[in-house]
Write a protein that holds these residues in place. Structure first.
Motif, PDB file in Angstrom:
ATOM      1  N   CYS A 129      17.580  47.898  54.827  1.00 35.15           N
ATOM      2  CA  CYS A 129      18.224  46.813  54.074  1.00 35.15           C
ATOM      3  C   CYS A 129      18.794  47.351  52.787  1.00 35.15           C
ATOM      4  O   CYS A 129      19.995  47.502  52.614  1.00 35.15           O
ATOM      5  CB  CYS A 129      17.189  45.727  53.829  1.00 35.15           C
ATOM      6  SG  CYS A 129      17.695  44.457  52.700  1.00 35.15           S
ATOM      7  N   SER A 138      15.002  39.389  49.709  1.00 33.65           N
ATOM      8  CA  SER A 138      15.615  38.474  50.682  1.00 33.65           C
ATOM      9  C   SER A 138      14.545  37.689  51.446  1.00 33.65           C
ATOM     10  O   SER A 138      14.764  36.540  51.819  1.00 33.65           O
ATOM     11  CB  SER A 138      16.460  39.245  51.693  1.00 33.65           C
ATOM     12  OG  SER A 138      17.402  40.039  51.051  1.00 33.65           O
ATOM     13  N   CYS A 189      10.896  42.495  50.758  1.00 30.36           N
ATOM     14  CA  CYS A 189      12.201  42.489  50.091  1.00 30.36           C
ATOM     15  C   CYS A 189      12.448  41.128  49.448  1.00 30.36           C
ATOM     16  O   CYS A 189      11.936  40.109  49.891  1.00 30.36           O
ATOM     17  CB  CYS A 189      13.268  42.786  51.145  1.00 30.36           C
ATOM     18  SG  CYS A 189      14.964  42.674  50.594  1.00 30.36           S
ATOM     19  N   HIS A 204      12.515  41.998  57.675  1.00 29.75           N
ATOM     20  CA  HIS A 204      13.780  42.443  58.268  1.00 29.75           C
ATOM     21  C   HIS A 204      14.056  43.923  58.032  1.00 29.75           C
ATOM     22  O   HIS A 204      15.064  44.433  58.470  1.00 29.75           O
ATOM     23  CB  HIS A 204      14.932  41.628  57.682  1.00 29.75           C
ATOM     24  CG  HIS A 204      15.015  41.751  56.186  1.00 29.75           C
ATOM     25  ND1 HIS A 204      14.205  41.033  55.345  1.00 29.75           N
ATOM     26  CD2 HIS A 204      15.770  42.529  55.396  1.00 29.75           C
ATOM     27  CE1 HIS A 204      14.467  41.359  54.097  1.00 29.75           C
ATOM     28  NE2 HIS A 204      15.409  42.285  54.096  1.00 29.75           N
ATOM     29  N   GLU A 205      13.186  44.634  57.309  1.00 30.37           N
ATOM     30  CA  GLU A 205      13.442  46.064  57.109  1.00 30.37           C
ATOM     31  C   GLU A 205      12.226  46.813  57.634  1.00 30.37           C
ATOM     32  O   GLU A 205      11.191  46.856  57.000  1.00 30.37           O
ATOM     33  CB  GLU A 205      13.753  46.387  55.648  1.00 30.37           C
ATOM     34  CG  GLU A 205      12.972  45.669  54.605  1.00 30.37           C
ATOM     35  CD  GLU A 205      13.552  45.865  53.209  1.00 30.37           C
ATOM     36  OE1 GLU A 205      12.972  46.631  52.437  1.00 30.37           O
ATOM     37  OE2 GLU A 205      14.577  45.261  52.883  1.00 30.37           O
TER      38      GLU A 205
HETATM   39 ZN   LIG Z   1      15.779  43.446  52.518  1.00 31.22          ZN
END
Ligand SMILES: [Zn+2]
Ligand SMILES: [Zn+2]
Length: 346
Positions: A148, A40, A38, A60-61
């Motif tokens: 996310c 991010s 991602c 994080h996903e």
């Molecule tokens: Zn993300």
């Protein structure tokens, strides 16, 4: 365990062998079966996120299987197939008590506040508040793509934008967030206009239900082009990219009383765009943020996925290995293929 580790910001991460994590009393360790790459993560790696301490593992996903459970966890057990929203809430602060776990005052985020899922295992805190059981029929790669971008878009369109059937919606940026938002807004009956600068992403947007597409490089004024199509502007507009230009164009494309929802992150030099507040006042516009989604709101979204109204699997791009995730992460600003890239080989 094997993990992607960076020891300096903006310097290539390496695959390393690091210690296996153990769960906190209220937490779990999850064996990662799929994890999305991602923007991010790219921001974090570039050093744009003050929460990150080095050395660090991004990611994080994700979705996976519970490997170990802390002694205080009541609702989940080893072997459960789960995913999480990217914001893990504490469950005990005023925001959590108000049902707004996505802005929890004590939130943790794997891949930011602690090591993330570009690894064989990842830890999650306050598991009873944050874990979501995966439907039997959902594969791990699709589930990883939810945590996310898809949930943030769901909240942005449904809970924050309150989009309803027949409304006009503009979506600026057709990456993972934007394509998710287009699909979600279309599924609830809105007419969506997709904006991007690449034709292949606009073609994907069209295939996911966009009524019209605009290549921002081919029109002199995107907001005017939107006003022409809609005869006056959109009810709701999303900046799904996170850039001062798309943020401002999004606000300018609203009809009176319209809502701008900021979904894409505005960080570093882009953190304070010059918002046209004259329009906000004169047209009584609303400017709203969207920051993830509470685990308990997954039920509504999963029901729409089960019924076939939402097809997050259609947003999947390529699947790659943990080794390949390093190049995917570090080239994200220059090489960003359509669809969500997911690591499925660890
Ligand atoms: Zn993300
Ligand atoms: Zn909280």
């Amino acid at each position: 365990m094997k993990a992607v580790v960076y020891e300096q910001f903006a310097k290539a991460p390496k695959i390393m062998s690091v210690q296996d994590p153990t769960p906190e009393a209220h937490g779990v360790v999850i064996k990662v079966e799929a994890t999305g790459v991602c923007r991010s993560d790219w921001h974090g790696w570039m050093g744009h996120d003050p929460d990150i301490e080095l050395p660090h593992v991004p990611g994080h996903e994700f979705a996976g299987v519970i490997e170990a459970v802390g002694k205080d966890v009541k609702s989940f057990k080893v072997g459960d197939r789960v995913t999480v929203p990217f914001v893990s809430a504490c469950g005990a602060c005023p925001e959590c008590h108000g049902g707004n776990h996505q802005v929890c005052g004590n939130q943790t985020q794997p891949g930011f506040t602690h090591w993330g899922s570009f690894a064989e295992y990842v830890t999650i805190h306050h598991a009873d508040v944050n874990l979501v059981t995966l439907p039997e029929a959902m594969d791990f790669a699709t589930a990883a793509s939810l945590g996310c971008r898809f949930v943030t878009s769901f909240r942005a369109v449904v809970d924050q934008g309150k989009v309803s059937a027949g409304q006009w919606v503009a979506v600026y940026g057709c990456g993972g967030v934007g394509l998710s938002a287009i699909m979600i807004a279309n599924s609830i009956g809105a007419n969506v206009i997709a904006v991007d600068v690449t034709e292949d992403k606009l073609a994907l947007a069209k295939s996911l239900g966009a009524y019209a597409t605009i290549n921002a490089l081919q029109v002199p004024d995107v907001a005017e082009a939107i006003k022409e199509i809609t005869r006056g502007g959109v009810h709701v507009s999303l900046d799904a990219l996170g850039h001062p230009t798309t943020c401002i164009n999004s606000i300018k494309s609203l009809k009176k009383l319209g809502k701008h929802v900021q979904v894409g992150l505005l960080l570093a030099d882009h953190a304070t765009p010059p918002i046209p507040m004259n329009l906000v006042i004169a047209h009584e516009l609303e400017i709203i943020g969207s920051h993830g989604m509470q685990a308990f709101r997954y039920d509504a979204m999963l029901a729409m996925i089960k019924s076939g109204k939402l097809r997050p699997d259609k947003l999947l791009g390529r699947t790659i290995s943990l080794e390949e995730s390093i190049a995917a992460l570090t080239t994200m600003d220059t090489h960003n293929p359509p669809g969500v890239t997911v690591v499925t080989h660890f």
